[in-house]
Design an enzyme around this catalytic site. Sequence first.
Site, PDB file in Angstrom:
ATOM      1  N   TYR A 112     -15.915   0.707 -28.626  1.00  0.00           N
ATOM      2  CA  TYR A 112     -15.488  -0.696 -28.707  1.00  0.00           C
ATOM      3  C   TYR A 112     -15.443  -1.164 -30.161  1.00  0.00           C
ATOM      4  O   TYR A 112     -14.448  -1.756 -30.607  1.00  0.00           O
ATOM      5  CB  TYR A 112     -16.451  -1.554 -27.895  1.00  0.00           C
TER       6      TYR A 112
ATOM      7  N   SER B 133     -14.960  -8.187 -33.498  1.00  0.00           N
ATOM      8  CA  SER B 133     -16.345  -8.301 -33.030  1.00  0.00           C
ATOM      9  C   SER B 133     -17.288  -8.138 -34.210  1.00  0.00           C
ATOM     10  O   SER B 133     -16.993  -7.378 -35.148  1.00  0.00           O
ATOM     11  CB  SER B 133     -16.644  -7.224 -31.984  1.00  0.00           C
TER      12      SER B 133
END
Length: 270
Positions: free
Chosen positions: A175, A162
């Site tokens: 995350y 990400s």
Amino acid sequence: MSTSSNDVTDTATTAPSAPARRIALITGANRGIGRATAVRLARDGFDLIVTYRSHREEAEEVVREIGALGRVAVALPLDVSRVDGFGAFVDGVRDALGKTWHRERFDVLINNGGVQVAQPTLQATPAAFDQLVDVHFKGVFFLTQQLVPLIANPGAIVNISSGTARFYVPERAIYSAVKGAVEVLSRYLATELGPRGITVNIIAPGAVATDFSGGLLRSNEQLQKHIASITPLGRFGVAEDIAGAIAALVSEGNRFVTGQRIEVSGGVHL
């Protein structure tokens, strides 16, 4: 999360005997980036093994779409958070390879399946931590470990990270941290699998309008305008942007790139 039986879906298409085609396995390919990547790779000549945790009907639709492109696809259920189900899943992959393609190995693994839990760092719960680690790191680690013997030489692995592993986004500490762990793992795998000619790289999407995070970006016009305003290319991403980058990375002409993190974000937060 629940784990389903690891049987090939009834909608698997049948492969011709020749010539041999490259086969890619994509986790979480019933929607979003995974689905777009499966369709893009089919257009590029790949056959596919696609996985889904739930929404079998979506996976079956992906299989049909790939079949309409003249390629072959099989859909298998997989809960990437459940390491105890990986043995049965690998058996299912092995069975699908033999019955559908008369082969023992596939060529490309794309670890895409994932979930999002947004919590402020100081209020984050152990349950959220465990869920994100299980899906995005522990699952990727041990699924890859079990599938590597089935990857052909030379082959390719793409792990999805990400953009938030580089830049800050509120409520994404866990995350982003586990995505950072996957990036480190990828460099280790690139070194260890290099002698087999298997490349291992990372694709790190920026803001992409999919069902992820509850479809927040896709349905929020104000957020879309904000993302566009801070992105050099002047827009937010769509799933096909990420799919195109993955397809380029696993193409036959891209054999000498490994251990790299490639951010596909339009240059946001440069």
